[in-house]
Design an enzyme around this catalytic site. Structure first.
Site, short mmCIF file in Angstrom:
data_model
loop_
_atom_site.label_atom_id
_atom_site.label_comp_id
_atom_site.label_asym_id
_atom_site.label_seq_id
_atom_site.Cartn_x
_atom_site.Cartn_y
_atom_site.Cartn_z
N HIS A 181 -3.88 59.20 90.27
CA HIS A 181 -3.53 60.50 90.84
C HIS A 181 -4.08 60.67 92.25
CE1 HIS A 181 -3.52 65.08 90.80
NE2 HIS A 181 -2.29 64.78 90.44
N ARG A 211 4.73 62.97 85.42
CA ARG A 211 5.63 63.63 84.48
C ARG A 211 6.91 64.13 85.16
NH1 ARG A 211 2.38 67.51 81.71
NH2 ARG A 211 1.91 65.91 80.17
N ARG A 231 4.09 61.23 93.35
CA ARG A 231 5.42 61.84 93.43
C ARG A 231 5.92 61.68 94.85
NH1 ARG A 231 5.90 64.74 88.68
NH2 ARG A 231 4.00 65.72 87.88
#
Length: 711
Positions: free
Chosen positions: A436, A406, A376
């Site tokens: 991640h 997401r 992100r």
């Protein structure tokens, strides 16, 4: 007790995941009721509880609803079917809805006393009505589009999060009745600030403004009945494993998400039955959870009021520190890291140091390559711009962009395009796994050799969340760390097996196995009569294998303290199973996000002989099985001491923002005794051990000691 005997205890040894999450959101809501917090910050917590609940419905409830409609009878780890879970969720969310509305009513009364209010049409002053009249004609009316609902005009598509008004009108000339739908565009603010004087701040809801100037929108019509609604849709993305082009697949999936099944339909309590039926049929909400809000629709929208200019009703301003140790090297990140490993504690120490690290790499003619994971990055990312600058300067730049982050999928596609245009080698990772891990590598030519500088983070490369999430950034020039980081990138970019790692442990290959091995070592130490303890801090604890091993450790006499901010399905404090396990959750000004794992290793905690790790992974099946994650040991003495003696002890002794979980699944807020301690306040006011520099070496930092449990 053996592993077989643990399993024989049955599903009752776990809490339900979904109900545990709702318990977390209740703790967030409790902060909105906490009189110790400033009023607008309490309103912010209320808005966050609304945002959290929206996402819960769009993802978790949507998934369960899909299982129910497909007649999938899979049991959760605690033994519930999808239907049973949905029934329990409905009961709990109904209670949360009521409490949110009650909280809003109470907060609004208090805010009114402090000079911040949301007014009704009848309370408008003449100058306010004149201001709104002009603004309505110039800015609101042009973007509103009334839509008749009849046989020639079917009910239009309503997007996810759509908020609309619905009317039954009578034509004054013909006397005929017509139904009209008016969707409120997201470009319009939900609450409009009225002209203010002094400290007073007055707002009015957009729906009240529309009703005030109804005759300009519907001239020649009389309003017979009216209502309001808001809906949420299934927003989880499903990507087929055999997808040939991941980018095209995600662009298509994002479009499908906007048209997902309606999961929740909120209705204003004064919406008449005929219009309710019209809405339900129009949006195909026959399988949705339908809620009579009994108050304000869209609690999340209150964030628009939070941002008003009333600093006296907010937290005192806080300026993050730039690590003094890097400043001592005139801002040369590489020189500072080369001299000694550094760990930076965000948000108390600024995320700007990570940006400075990459900017320096981009501008340094001796830097030949940069590799970066991006999960992100936000909408305005200086990280992206640094990578673009490096590529345009002719450096080899590789960015692993995770498309499956997401609700950030679309933004990440945009960043990927921007990076590719600049000449960055963009890699999207795996179809069936998320990357991640948060890792940066900078390769630099130094004296005829290549040196590599690495950054390992527990949080995202996101400039906004880095100001409110507590995370750790670890900088090192270790050759072992560099070799391992290189293998991590080769795994993601080229599917090259990451064999013979020296420091890192990676998932999905071996992270769960290593954590279980570390727990087993504590069990062995306890059985040998040595000190045995585990301290672990994470966002969520869900993995059944790890939980069962923690139960075995408890029964062997290992002392276990878990700091789990959100979901926890482990049942602590149960005699004969988990009486040596304590679980606490911390909810306060900052969102606890770092993952830290400590194993006593035969010493009494805290002790420099303990094994201390940072990680990008929570203890969840998805992190162990479906994500690329890392776990890194901290071996530098200063870094080790900062994380163990400062960060972990502060989390353990906090008694102002902490909740303890009991064996029945209830969280009880700790009541501070004479020795009050707020970990967020402590770190805002005290420099870190690792980054404070020589100028502060002699400055006394309050030494933290473990206090009596419970404060």
């Amino acid at each position: 007790m053996s592993k077989k005997a643990i399993k024989a205890l049955g599903p009752d040894r776990y809490f339900n995941r979904e109900l545990s999450w709702l318990a977390f959101n209740r703790r967030v809501l409790e902060e909105a009721k906490n009189e110790a917090q400033p009023l607008l910050e309490r309103l912010r917590f209320l808005s966050i509880s609304g945002s959290n609940l929206d996402e819960f419905f769009m993802v978790r409830v949507a998934g369960l609803k899909g299982q129910q409609l497909q007649h999938i009878g899979d049991f959760s780890v605690d033994g519930m079917t999808p239907t049973q879970q949905l029934e329990a969720i409905s009961e709990e969310t109904d209670r949360l809805d009521v409490e949110q509305q009650q909280c809003w009513t109470e907060l609004h009364d208090l805010l009114c006393e402090a000079g911040v209010s949301v007014v009704t049409r009848s309370a408008l002053h003449e100058h306010e009505r004149a201001f709104l009249s002009e603004r309505f004609d110039a800015e609101i009316l042009p973007v509103l589009t009334p839509q008749a609902i009849d046989s020639a005009h079917p009910f239009p598509f309503v997007p996810n999060g759509g908020f609309g008004l619905i009317f039954n009108l009578r034509d004054e000339r013909s006397g005929e009745r017509v139904n009209e739908l008016l969707m409120i565009p997201t470009t319009l603010p939900r609450f409009i600030a009225l002209p203010s004087e002094g400290q007073e701040r007055r707002f009015i809801a957009i729906e009240s403004v529309i009703r005030e100037f109804f005759d300009r929108l519907f001239p020649g019509f009389l309003r017979v009945e009216a209502g309001a609604f808001r809906l949420l849709r299934d927003s989880d993305l499903e990507v087929e494993e055999e997808a040939e082009d991941l980018v095209l697949t995600f662009r298509s999936a994002i479009k499908r998400r906007r048209r997902g099944r309606v999961i929740r339909l909120e209705l204003a309590s004064d919406t008449p039955p005929a219009l309710v039926e019209l809405i339900c049929e129009g949006v195909e909400a026959q399988d949705a959870l339908i809620v009579d809000t009994g108050g304000l629709i869209g609690i999340v929208d209150l964030v628009g009021i939070v941002e008003t200019d009333r600093p006296d009703l907010k937290f005192e301003p806080f300026s993050a520190r730039f690590p003094e140790r890097i400043q001592e090297y005139d801002g040369d990140c590489f020189a500072a890291i080369r001299a000694k490993d550094i760990i930076v504690h965000h948000p108390y120490e600024t995320f700007d140091v990570v940006i400075a690290f990459l900017r320096q790499a981009a501008a340094d003619p001796d830097v030949v390559a940069i590799k970066q994971t991006l999960y992100r990055a936000g909408k305005q990312s200086e990280i992206i711009e640094a990578l673009v600058a490096a590529a345009e300067a002719g450096k080899s730049v590789t960015a692993v962009v995770e498309l499956k982050a997401r609700f950030d999928e679309e933004q990440n596609l945009l960043w990927a395009s921007r990076l590719e245009r600049a000449g960055v080698q963009v890699v999207y990772g795996f179809v069936d796994m998320k990357t991640h891990a948060k890792v940066s590598m900078v390769v630099r030519r130094e004296g005829g050799e290549m040196a590599t500088y690495c950054h390992f983070g527990t949080g995202n490369y996101h400039p906004v969340t880095s100001r409110i999430y507590t995370d750790l950034s670890y900088f090192t020039a270790s050759r072992s760390a560099a070799r391992d980081a290189g293998k991590l990138f080769n795994l993601v970019t080229g599917y090259v097996p990451a064999d013979n790692l020296e420091l890192l442990t990676l998932s999905p290959r071996g992270l769960r196995k290593e954590i279980i091995a570390l727990i087993d070592r504590e069990i062995e130490n306890a059985e040998a009569g040595l000190p045995a303890a585990i301290w672990a801090k994470m966002n969520s604890l869900l993995d059944p294998e790890v939980i069962d091993r923690l139960y075995l450790a408890s029964m062997a006499g290992v002392s276990i303290d878990l700091i789990v901010r959100g979901i926890c399905t482990l049942r602590p404090g149960v005699e004969g199973m988990s009486e040596n396990i304590r679980v606490k959750s911390i909810v306060g000004r900052f969102l606890e996000h770092s993952r830290i794992f400590v194993f006593a290793n035969g010493e009494r905690l805290p002790h420099r002989g303990a094994r201390v790790y940072i990680s990008s992974a929570d203890w969840m099946p998805r992190n162990f099985d479906r994500r690329v994650e890392y776990m890194m040991p901290l071996e530098n003495p200063t870094v080790h001491a900062q994380v163990l003696d400062q960060v972990m002890i502060a989390n353990l002794i906090d008694n102002e923002q902490s909740w303890m979980l009991d064996g029945d699944g209830q969280y009880q807020r700790l009541v501070p005794g004479k020795r009050r301690f707020n970990l967020h306040r402590y770190f805002m006011n005290n420099p870190s051990l690792s980054g404070r520099g020589a100028a502060l070496e002699g400055k006394k930092v309050p030494k933290l000691k473990l206090m009596q449990r419970g404060g």
